[in-house]
Design a protein around this motif. Sequence first.
Motif, PDB file in Angstrom:
ATOM      1  N   PRO A  63       0.837  -1.207   0.000  1.00  0.00           N
ATOM      2  CA  PRO A  63       0.000   0.000   0.000  1.00  0.00           C
ATOM      3  C   PRO A  63       0.871   1.256   0.000  1.00  0.00           C
ATOM      4  O   PRO A  63       1.993   1.237   0.540  1.00  0.00           O
ATOM      5  CB  PRO A  63      -0.796  -0.126   1.304  1.00  0.00           C
ATOM      6  N   PRO A  64       0.384   2.357  -0.582  1.00  0.00           N
ATOM      7  CA  PRO A  64       1.202   3.568  -0.692  1.00  0.00           C
ATOM      8  C   PRO A  64       1.821   4.029   0.619  1.00  0.00           C
ATOM      9  O   PRO A  64       2.984   4.455   0.651  1.00  0.00           O
ATOM     10  CB  PRO A  64       0.207   4.606  -1.228  1.00  0.00           C
ATOM     11  N   ALA A  65       1.082   3.910   1.711  1.00  0.00           N
ATOM     12  CA  ALA A  65       1.596   4.390   2.997  1.00  0.00           C
ATOM     13  C   ALA A  65       2.777   3.569   3.495  1.00  0.00           C
ATOM     14  O   ALA A  65       3.556   4.036   4.337  1.00  0.00           O
ATOM     15  CB  ALA A  65       0.479   4.372   4.043  1.00  0.00           C
ATOM     16  N   LEU A  66       2.929   2.343   2.993  1.00  0.00           N
ATOM     17  CA  LEU A  66       3.996   1.458   3.462  1.00  0.00           C
ATOM     18  C   LEU A  66       5.148   1.327   2.470  1.00  0.00           C
ATOM     19  O   LEU A  66       6.154   0.691   2.776  1.00  0.00           O
ATOM     20  CB  LEU A  66       3.424   0.064   3.751  1.00  0.00           C
ATOM     21  N   LYS A  90       3.095   8.465  -6.695  1.00  0.00           N
ATOM     22  CA  LYS A  90       4.525   8.398  -6.930  1.00  0.00           C
ATOM     23  C   LYS A  90       5.321   9.469  -6.201  1.00  0.00           C
ATOM     24  O   LYS A  90       6.447   9.223  -5.777  1.00  0.00           O
ATOM     25  CB  LYS A  90       4.811   8.502  -8.454  1.00  0.00           C
ATOM     26  N   GLY A  91       4.785  10.667  -6.069  1.00  0.00           N
ATOM     27  CA  GLY A  91       5.568  11.751  -5.479  1.00  0.00           C
ATOM     28  C   GLY A  91       5.870  11.533  -4.004  1.00  0.00           C
ATOM     29  O   GLY A  91       7.004  11.724  -3.548  1.00  0.00           O
ATOM     30  N   GLY A  92       4.860  11.114  -3.233  1.00  0.00           N
ATOM     31  CA  GLY A  92       5.021  10.950  -1.791  1.00  0.00           C
ATOM     32  C   GLY A  92       6.081   9.944  -1.400  1.00  0.00           C
ATOM     33  O   GLY A  92       6.985  10.274  -0.601  1.00  0.00           O
ATOM     34  N   PRO A  93       6.038   8.704  -1.907  1.00  0.00           N
ATOM     35  CA  PRO A  93       7.066   7.722  -1.534  1.00  0.00           C
ATOM     36  C   PRO A  93       8.485   8.177  -1.863  1.00  0.00           C
ATOM     37  O   PRO A  93       9.405   7.971  -1.070  1.00  0.00           O
ATOM     38  CB  PRO A  93       6.669   6.491  -2.357  1.00  0.00           C
ATOM     39  N   ARG A  94       8.674   8.819  -3.024  1.00  0.00           N
ATOM     40  CA  ARG A  94      10.013   9.285  -3.383  1.00  0.00           C
ATOM     41  C   ARG A  94      10.498  10.350  -2.394  1.00  0.00           C
ATOM     42  O   ARG A  94      11.648  10.297  -1.935  1.00  0.00           O
ATOM     43  CB  ARG A  94      10.019   9.850  -4.808  1.00  0.00           C
ATOM     44  N   ASP A 222      -6.058   3.864   1.760  1.00  0.00           N
ATOM     45  CA  ASP A 222      -4.600   3.954   1.604  1.00  0.00           C
ATOM     46  C   ASP A 222      -4.241   4.818   0.399  1.00  0.00           C
ATOM     47  O   ASP A 222      -3.342   5.666   0.460  1.00  0.00           O
ATOM     48  CB  ASP A 222      -4.007   2.550   1.424  1.00  0.00           C
ATOM     49  N   ILE A 223      -4.918   4.590  -0.728  1.00  0.00           N
ATOM     50  CA  ILE A 223      -4.615   5.322  -1.956  1.00  0.00           C
ATOM     51  C   ILE A 223      -4.898   6.811  -1.788  1.00  0.00           C
ATOM     52  O   ILE A 223      -4.065   7.676  -2.097  1.00  0.00           O
ATOM     53  CB  ILE A 223      -5.426   4.750  -3.135  1.00  0.00           C
ATOM     54  N   LEU A 224      -6.092   7.132  -1.279  1.00  0.00           N
ATOM     55  CA  LEU A 224      -6.500   8.532  -1.172  1.00  0.00           C
ATOM     56  C   LEU A 224      -5.705   9.269  -0.100  1.00  0.00           C
ATOM     57  O   LEU A 224      -5.464  10.476  -0.228  1.00  0.00           O
ATOM     58  CB  LEU A 224      -7.999   8.613  -0.884  1.00  0.00           C
ATOM     59  N   SER A 225      -5.279   8.562   0.932  1.00  0.00           N
ATOM     60  CA  SER A 225      -4.459   9.197   1.965  1.00  0.00           C
ATOM     61  C   SER A 225      -3.107   9.637   1.416  1.00  0.00           C
ATOM     62  O   SER A 225      -2.477  10.549   1.957  1.00  0.00           O
ATOM     63  CB  SER A 225      -4.243   8.225   3.132  1.00  0.00           C
TER      64      SER A 225
END
Length: 361
Positions: A63-66, A90-94, A222-225
């Motif tokens: 999930p994006p948050a992890l 993509k922007g947040g994890p990077r 998870d996605i929208l957060s």
Amino acid sequence: MRTALVIGTGLIGTSAALALTQRGVTVHLADHDPEQARTAAALGAGTDAAPEGPVDLAVVAAPPALVADVLAEAMARGAARGYIDVASVKGGPRRELEARGVDLTSYLGTHPMSGREKSGPLAATGDLFEGRPWVLTPTRDTDTEVLNLALELVSHCRAVPVVMDADAHDRAVALVSHMPHLVSSMVAARLEHAEEAAVRLCGQGIRDVTRIAASDPRMWIDILSANPGPVADLLGDIAADLEETVRALRSLQSSDDDKRREGSAGIEAVLRRGNAGQVRVPGKHGSAPRVYETVAVLIDDQPGQLARIFADADRAGVNIEDVRIEHATGQQAGLVQLMVEPRAASVLTTALRERGWAIRQ
């Protein structure tokens, strides 16, 4: 690519693993839930045994948050030569990885633009990504070898690579995926407490609008957060459109002719803007949209009916460009809508009538 490690064996991870395995890549599967990894392995997606050394490519399908946590851990232990993730933002994890001081030369953010309403390994298929865009977001720091490994993965999955900036990607998916999902859910929510007599009137239109509302809420939280700002901006624009549309509809209720004309103009404006936007949606295989003519055929709900229709269309030399099925309420029957090139519509109609099919005008 000879070896890969897929971390996260849900729908996307298991589908990618199935595609890689089918192309002869040795795939190792890992998941925070070992039982889910074993399920994916039993489906033929690879092995849940840990690799003996670094693999060629690690695919993080968390999930994006992890994503940042999983990537940082895998990179710290040297799990692979290259690392990608398949999260829908993509922007947040990077940025999170950058803040941790992780060397990002071996990392590339990606996003396959494909999915289903169902989740988990049992919903996975090896052809899930076939013909679908797969976004890659390299930067100047991205190692060429990692980019080539990612392109090889996309090729094995028979997807179409699309290179974008990470933040531009996030704005784009907010527009074409995240915002529409919330709107679909809000429309579907109107049905929750509606009278049964009203719900029984549902046709293909409401099914089309609410189809994606069946997705797992936990996954979408998870996605929208991970992408709240762009989605909120778009919903704000829609809220303004809704206010204008509500005012126009209220004006149509007026006994004043001028107000009714004003209301009618307002409704026509929003409908025409919808027309203008809809024609920009890509057509078959991502090509420019084309206008097809519909041949509607009444069928009984029994085995073999669709096969017979397609066989009869083939005998008539007509290619079916697209198909939709609308089921009759309370009857074991339905309406099959066959989309064909305009010049082929009369040929198909005549051929199907000659073979005993009932055509709806």
